[in-house]
Design a protein around this motif. Sequence first.
Motif, PDB file in Angstrom:
ATOM      1  N   UNK A 136       0.820  -0.855   0.070  1.00  0.00           N
ATOM      2  CA  UNK A 136      -0.295  -0.398  -0.241  1.00  0.00           C
ATOM      3  C   UNK A 136       0.749   1.315  -0.336  1.00  0.00           C
ATOM      4  N   UNK A 137       2.359   1.000   0.235  1.00  0.00           N
ATOM      5  CA  UNK A 137       3.345   2.044  -0.097  1.00  0.00           C
ATOM      6  C   UNK A 137       2.717   3.247   1.555  1.00  0.00           C
ATOM      7  N   UNK A 138       3.313   2.440   2.148  1.00  0.00           N
ATOM      8  CA  UNK A 138       4.420   2.646   3.307  1.00  0.00           C
ATOM      9  C   UNK A 138       4.958   1.815   4.332  1.00  0.00           C
ATOM     10  N   UNK A 139       5.822   3.149   3.926  1.00  0.00           N
ATOM     11  CA  UNK A 139       7.514   3.050   3.477  1.00  0.00           C
ATOM     12  C   UNK A 139       7.915   2.622   5.122  1.00  0.00           C
ATOM     13  N   UNK A 140       8.843   1.615   4.737  1.00  0.00           N
ATOM     14  CA  UNK A 140      10.168   0.789   5.591  1.00  0.00           C
ATOM     15  C   UNK A 140      10.221   1.404   6.995  1.00  0.00           C
ATOM     16  N   UNK A 141      10.634   3.195   6.966  1.00  0.00           N
ATOM     17  CA  UNK A 141      10.920   4.217   8.053  1.00  0.00           C
ATOM     18  C   UNK A 141       9.666   4.543   8.617  1.00  0.00           C
ATOM     19  N   UNK A 142       8.574   3.929   8.488  1.00  0.00           N
ATOM     20  CA  UNK A 142       7.361   4.702   8.800  1.00  0.00           C
ATOM     21  C   UNK A 142       8.139   3.939  10.502  1.00  0.00           C
ATOM     22  N   UNK A 143       7.990   2.586  11.067  1.00  0.00           N
ATOM     23  CA  UNK A 143       8.152   2.112  11.746  1.00  0.00           C
ATOM     24  C   UNK A 143       9.229   1.890  12.352  1.00  0.00           C
ATOM     25  N   UNK A 144      10.344   1.656  11.121  1.00  0.00           N
ATOM     26  CA  UNK A 144      11.826   1.614  11.659  1.00  0.00           C
ATOM     27  C   UNK A 144      13.012   1.679  11.698  1.00  0.00           C
ATOM     28  N   UNK A 145      12.542   3.583  11.510  1.00  0.00           N
ATOM     29  CA  UNK A 145      13.545   5.098  11.415  1.00  0.00           C
ATOM     30  C   UNK A 145      14.417   4.409  10.670  1.00  0.00           C
ATOM     31  N   UNK A 155      15.598  -0.141  18.356  1.00  0.00           N
ATOM     32  CA  UNK A 155      13.585  -0.305  18.031  1.00  0.00           C
ATOM     33  C   UNK A 155      13.191   1.742  17.842  1.00  0.00           C
ATOM     34  N   UNK A 156      12.493   2.153  16.456  1.00  0.00           N
ATOM     35  CA  UNK A 156      12.551   3.252  16.367  1.00  0.00           C
ATOM     36  C   UNK A 156      11.974   3.992  17.212  1.00  0.00           C
ATOM     37  N   UNK A 157      10.462   3.449  17.262  1.00  0.00           N
ATOM     38  CA  UNK A 157       9.248   3.957  18.390  1.00  0.00           C
ATOM     39  C   UNK A 157       8.619   2.933  18.804  1.00  0.00           C
ATOM     40  N   UNK A 158       8.231   3.625  19.757  1.00  0.00           N
ATOM     41  CA  UNK A 158       7.675   2.910  20.819  1.00  0.00           C
ATOM     42  C   UNK A 158       6.132   1.507  20.102  1.00  0.00           C
ATOM     43  N   UNK A 159       6.372   0.524  19.845  1.00  0.00           N
ATOM     44  CA  UNK A 159       5.215   0.038  19.364  1.00  0.00           C
ATOM     45  C   UNK A 159       3.647  -0.290  20.586  1.00  0.00           C
ATOM     46  N   UNK A 160       3.410   0.625  21.107  1.00  0.00           N
ATOM     47  CA  UNK A 160       2.201   1.315  21.247  1.00  0.00           C
ATOM     48  C   UNK A 160       0.947   0.886  20.588  1.00  0.00           C
ATOM     49  N   UNK A 161      -0.143   1.121  21.321  1.00  0.00           N
ATOM     50  CA  UNK A 161      -1.763   0.383  20.531  1.00  0.00           C
ATOM     51  C   UNK A 161      -1.590   2.398  19.776  1.00  0.00           C
ATOM     52  N   UNK A 163       0.373   4.076  18.511  1.00  0.00           N
ATOM     53  CA  UNK A 163       1.101   4.139  17.677  1.00  0.00           C
ATOM     54  C   UNK A 163       0.614   3.442  15.669  1.00  0.00           C
ATOM     55  N   UNK A 164       0.091   2.820  16.042  1.00  0.00           N
ATOM     56  CA  UNK A 164      -0.576   1.787  15.229  1.00  0.00           C
ATOM     57  C   UNK A 164      -1.763   3.477  14.880  1.00  0.00           C
ATOM     58  N   UNK A 165      -2.745   3.172  15.554  1.00  0.00           N
ATOM     59  CA  UNK A 165      -3.865   3.900  15.662  1.00  0.00           C
ATOM     60  C   UNK A 165      -4.070   5.142  15.111  1.00  0.00           C
ATOM     61  N   UNK A 166      -2.256   6.087  14.921  1.00  0.00           N
ATOM     62  CA  UNK A 166      -2.082   7.129  14.337  1.00  0.00           C
ATOM     63  C   UNK A 166      -2.423   7.080  13.306  1.00  0.00           C
ATOM     64  N   UNK A 167      -1.765   6.008  12.880  1.00  0.00           N
ATOM     65  CA  UNK A 167      -1.736   6.038  11.315  1.00  0.00           C
ATOM     66  C   UNK A 167      -3.026   5.057  10.738  1.00  0.00           C
TER      67      UNK A 167
END
Length: 220
Positions: A136-145, A155-161, A163-167
């Motif tokens: 769908x075009x979500x870049x790797x850097x969005x999650x992995x920095x 880990x680049x971001x806190x994988x909290x709920x 974080x996913x919901x914002x996206x």
Amino acid sequence: MAQIFKPSADTFARLVLAGSLLLLIGVVLLGPVAARSGYQSKVGWVVDQPVPFSHKHHVAGLGIDCRFCHATVESSAHAGFPSTHVCMTCHSQIWTGSPMLAPVRQSLASGKPLIWNRVSKLPDFVFFNHKIHINRGVACTRCHGRVDQMPLLTRAHPFEMRFCLDCHRDPAGRLGPTDQVTRMSSLPWDEATHRRFALAAARRYHLDPARLDKCDICHR
């Protein structure tokens, strides 16, 4: 009549009560801070690996695409780890005697795969599909920095709920061209151009934030 408690007992009891009260206040006030700390979220923490692999060297220095090592990221829910044979594609020719790469050579000789330790690990009750996001075009850097700037992966971001919901609540804001998903630097677009492209992509893929907000999207 004999006195059971010493005069200091009253003072001690008051100190205990005051200390308990302060401890309770501290837990209430500092608990949420601790829950979001780097220690809890693991952001910035290095995980020991069988080989100290440098993404900075391989991605930024050598220009190796993410999909060379994570071969199933476009076709599977899991991105996959590099096999020993993938590593030896290069290291059968270069750094062949490096002590650092001894585990790779031993793995090849024994047929026992390397066990890589996951850095971006989600809880077992969370379902995440790499294929859907990449396609769908979500870049790797969005999650992995910016892994191209990490000598050792963290880990680049806190994988909290949240974080996913914002996206999921604004998927259009995170979409880019599918042929640029492994790009490390920002796209050469201004914000308005990127937003127009992302909104059109969201319509093309029928991405509905109202649906993406449902619990069963991630919890199955």
